[in-house]
Design a protein around this motif. Structure first.
Motif, PDB file in Angstrom:
ATOM      1  N   ILE A 139      86.946  31.122  56.146  1.00  0.00           N
ATOM      2  CA  ILE A 139      86.183  32.842  55.089  1.00  0.00           C
ATOM      3  C   ILE A 139      85.706  33.217  56.373  1.00  0.00           C
ATOM      4  N   GLU A 140      85.031  32.422  56.102  1.00  0.00           N
ATOM      5  CA  GLU A 140      83.436  32.624  56.389  1.00  0.00           C
ATOM      6  C   GLU A 140      83.064  33.102  57.706  1.00  0.00           C
ATOM      7  N   ARG A 141      83.854  31.958  58.531  1.00  0.00           N
ATOM      8  CA  ARG A 141      83.372  31.648  59.921  1.00  0.00           C
ATOM      9  C   ARG A 141      84.259  32.390  60.373  1.00  0.00           C
ATOM     10  N   ILE A 142      85.646  32.732  59.814  1.00  0.00           N
ATOM     11  CA  ILE A 142      86.684  34.237  60.139  1.00  0.00           C
ATOM     12  C   ILE A 142      85.772  35.614  60.554  1.00  0.00           C
ATOM     13  N   CYS A 143      85.072  35.362  59.083  1.00  0.00           N
ATOM     14  CA  CYS A 143      84.569  36.906  59.156  1.00  0.00           C
ATOM     15  C   CYS A 143      83.071  36.813  60.085  1.00  0.00           C
ATOM     16  N   ASN A 144      82.420  35.321  60.736  1.00  0.00           N
ATOM     17  CA  ASN A 144      81.366  35.479  61.919  1.00  0.00           C
ATOM     18  C   ASN A 144      81.190  35.054  63.369  1.00  0.00           C
ATOM     19  N   GLN A 145      82.352  34.223  63.163  1.00  0.00           N
ATOM     20  CA  GLN A 145      82.370  33.541  64.575  1.00  0.00           C
ATOM     21  C   GLN A 145      83.987  33.867  64.642  1.00  0.00           C
ATOM     22  N   PRO A 146      84.943  34.679  65.190  1.00  0.00           N
ATOM     23  CA  PRO A 146      86.223  34.580  64.517  1.00  0.00           C
ATOM     24  C   PRO A 146      87.022  34.020  65.859  1.00  0.00           C
ATOM     25  N   THR A 147      87.923  33.301  66.508  1.00  0.00           N
ATOM     26  CA  THR A 147      89.008  33.464  68.155  1.00  0.00           C
ATOM     27  C   THR A 147      90.039  34.804  68.325  1.00  0.00           C
ATOM     28  N   SER A 148      89.470  34.107  69.160  1.00  0.00           N
ATOM     29  CA  SER A 148      91.118  35.059  69.603  1.00  0.00           C
ATOM     30  C   SER A 148      91.834  35.566  68.126  1.00  0.00           C
ATOM     31  N   GLU A 149      92.841  33.922  68.281  1.00  0.00           N
ATOM     32  CA  GLU A 149      93.541  33.278  67.043  1.00  0.00           C
ATOM     33  C   GLU A 149      93.676  34.243  65.918  1.00  0.00           C
ATOM     34  N   ASP A 150      91.869  34.153  65.644  1.00  0.00           N
ATOM     35  CA  ASP A 150      92.452  34.634  64.128  1.00  0.00           C
ATOM     36  C   ASP A 150      92.278  36.069  64.908  1.00  0.00           C
ATOM     37  N   ARG A 151      91.624  36.678  65.436  1.00  0.00           N
ATOM     38  CA  ARG A 151      91.828  37.872  65.164  1.00  0.00           C
ATOM     39  C   ARG A 151      93.159  38.498  65.276  1.00  0.00           C
ATOM     40  N   ASP A 152      94.512  37.805  66.002  1.00  0.00           N
ATOM     41  CA  ASP A 152      95.487  37.974  65.631  1.00  0.00           C
ATOM     42  C   ASP A 152      95.983  38.116  64.861  1.00  0.00           C
ATOM     43  N   GLN A 186      97.555  34.426  51.917  1.00  0.00           N
ATOM     44  CA  GLN A 186      96.613  35.366  52.468  1.00  0.00           C
ATOM     45  C   GLN A 186      95.827  34.588  53.641  1.00  0.00           C
ATOM     46  N   TYR A 187      95.473  33.289  52.865  1.00  0.00           N
ATOM     47  CA  TYR A 187      94.264  32.862  53.753  1.00  0.00           C
ATOM     48  C   TYR A 187      94.602  31.626  54.605  1.00  0.00           C
ATOM     49  N   LEU A 188      95.135  30.925  54.592  1.00  0.00           N
ATOM     50  CA  LEU A 188      95.487  29.267  54.735  1.00  0.00           C
ATOM     51  C   LEU A 188      95.529  30.163  56.686  1.00  0.00           C
ATOM     52  N   SER A 189      94.420  29.351  57.868  1.00  0.00           N
ATOM     53  CA  SER A 189      94.571  29.879  58.882  1.00  0.00           C
ATOM     54  C   SER A 189      95.265  28.313  60.276  1.00  0.00           C
ATOM     55  N   PRO A 190      95.403  28.801  60.817  1.00  0.00           N
ATOM     56  CA  PRO A 190      96.250  28.210  61.943  1.00  0.00           C
ATOM     57  C   PRO A 190      95.107  26.489  62.612  1.00  0.00           C
TER      58      PRO A 190
END
Length: 511
Positions: free
Chosen positions: A349-362, A392-396
């Protein structure tokens, strides 16, 4: 070893004393409150020996637990395993209370005391105080005094009625602890004044609608009217508030054979079962929160020059052991490690908030790149349980890191099938399936009291709504029914019905 003058280190030896503990606590508290924004109960740190830790282990982690033979049996088991080196002991134990009590092992080094203080006294403490399930189902300010009351009460019952009589009730109550919790919030109980007011209103209504002509009609003879029987059943179900999911609550309130002290014993077991219910639903989040907090604080202390490289290496070694996740083909694999999954999700979650990839943005448009990782984590810790948190928060990215995939195992197919892999649709299905596996209510047996005729045969009728066609194991089912009969005093029947179709699948009774 004496600390060098001018050194910023909190400690430079593995030995600890209360002054060093106090300095470390102050440094941890500054980071936890000021930088991470944690909100905690006042802390109370207790130092205990390994024997006291074993005693706490065997008493489900409660310091003032009442006496029961099963706790002594577990103590012997845990002690033998520990003395023979089969397993170690936890470095700490924390109680969800106000003040929050954290037990630290006296055998710990100073580095470990620092780590477990950050882990328990701030990580777990913040989660206990702020998560909605703990707010809803537990009273942190009253649990210790209630445990003290229950211990004294049961001891007095043993003196007055004998140990065997008390243990017989506790044995049956313990057998029903999983079915002794409320899973859904109920409306608050009415005050006695309000209940009297409602009774008066009902009486006035009956007097207004009463007609003496009905008394002159002849009574029906022969076979009972099915409609009238159904009306009677509906009326008594309404009076008893059936169906009832909490078996211990129903037996405590309605059993015709229990004496007042026996009802109080059921109530004590029921209150303790309810106290632990939120912890069963938040294992991944609770441990993930505490592990993330101790890891962040330890690194911050190291960056500030307050702990040495040697101490940091010792902490990292312990941390790595806690979050170790064996692969599925490893002999040590026993499922997903909640510490590993929870910690990885917090970091993700910290990574997604600070350094997201294009996949995270989707996948996470609301938080990706926002930079608000503290607020996002604090909100997640407060408003989710394991099931909803994973959903809610488990990412690919994390699904790939943990190499998760979905298998289906149908009874009609002799082979397992790989149902979901690492593609767009598969990520979503894997996340749903994993979240479902952490849903405590979906994985618990749904057994409810559905009917009892207190003026007739008094047989207690239970219904088991089966999920996925899974039956109860016969030996434990019959043993549990015997415990229910012991507390109820009359016959008990259990009917199994399919949860989807409602079709009857089996029936059994205690006679």
């Amino acid at each position: 070893m004496i600390k060098n003058a001018g050194s910023t280190l909190l400690f430079d030896s593995s030995d600890w004393n209360f002054k060093t503990l106090s300095h470390a606590y102050d440094a941890i508290e500054t980071i936890a409150i000021d930088e991470l924004g944690l909100d905690v109960y006042p802390n109370q740190l207790e130092i205990i020996s390994s024997e006291q830790m074993l005693d706490a282990y065997s008493s489900v982690g409660m310091p003032l637990m009442y006496q029961h033979w099963s706790f002594g049996k577990r103590f012997v088991y845990e002690e033998n395993g520990y003395r023979k080196g089969h397993h170690g002991l936890a470095y700490e134990l924390v109680i969800n209370s106000n003040p929050c009590i954290t037990y630290l092992m006296e055998e710990n080094t100073m580095a470990m005391q620092t780590l477990v203080t950050a882990h328990a006294a701030f990580g777990h403490n913040h989660f206990f105080k702020n998560n909605y399930l703990f707010k809803q189902w537990t009273d942190a300010g009253a649990i210790l005094s209630y445990m003290e009351f229950s211990k004294k009460y049961i001891a007095k019952c043993e003196e007055r009625h004998g140990t065997s009589a008390v243990e017989a009730i506790l044995d049956s109550a313990h057998a029903l602890m999983d079915q002794g919790v409320f899973r859904y919030r109920r409306p608050p109980r009415l005050s006695s004044k309000k209940e009297q007011e409602r009774a008066r209103e009902r009486l006035e209504y009956e007097e207004q609608t009463y007609s003496d002509l009905w008394r002159t009609l002849p009574r029906a003879t022969g076979r009972p009217d099915p409609e009238e029987a159904e009306r009677d059943a509906m009326e008594r179900k309404k009076v008893l508030n059936l169906p009832e999911e909490n078996l211990l609550y129903f037996l405590e309130k309605n059993s015709l054979i229990l004496e007042p002290w026996q009802r109080e014993l059921l109530r004590i077991v029921r209150v303790i079962a309810q106290y632990f219910y939120p912890q069963r639903q938040t294992k991944v989040m609770n441990e993930g929160c505490a592990t993330y907090v101790h890891y962040t604080i330890m690194n911050r202390l190291f960056d500030q020059g307050k702990i040495s490289e040697g101490a940091m290496l010792e902490m990292l070694h312990s941390h790595s052991s806690v979050v170790f996740q064996p692969h599925f083909d490893d002999p040590r694999f026993s499922g997903l490690n909640p510490y590993a999954l929870g910690f990885a999700m917090m970091q993700d979650i910290e990574r997604i908030c600070n350094q997201p990839t294009s996949e995270d943005r989707d996948w996470f448009p609301a938080i990706a790149g926002s930079g608000r990782w503290r607020e996002t984590l604090i909100d997640a810790w407060a408003n989710h349980r394991d099931e909803s948190f994973i959903l809610q928060y488990l990412s690919p990215a994390l699904i790939r890191k943990f190499r998760l995939f979905q298998l289906t195992d149908e009874a009609s197919n002799k082979y397992c099938e790989v149902a979901s892999i690492h593609n767009e649709r598969g990520y979503s299905e894997i996340r749903k399936a994993l979240a479902r596996s952490y849903d405590v209510s979906a994985n618990s047996q749904d057994i409810q009291v559905v009917d009892v005729d207190l003026l007739g045969d008094r047989q207690l009728r239970l219904e088991h709504r089966m999920k996925n066609g899974v039956l109860l194991e016969e030996t434990s089912r019959d043993a549990t029914l015997a415990h229910i009969r012991h507390l109820w005093g009359y016959g008990v029947s259990l009917a199994g019905v399919d949860g989807k179709t409602g079709a009857a699948r089996y029936a059994c009774s205690t006679g």
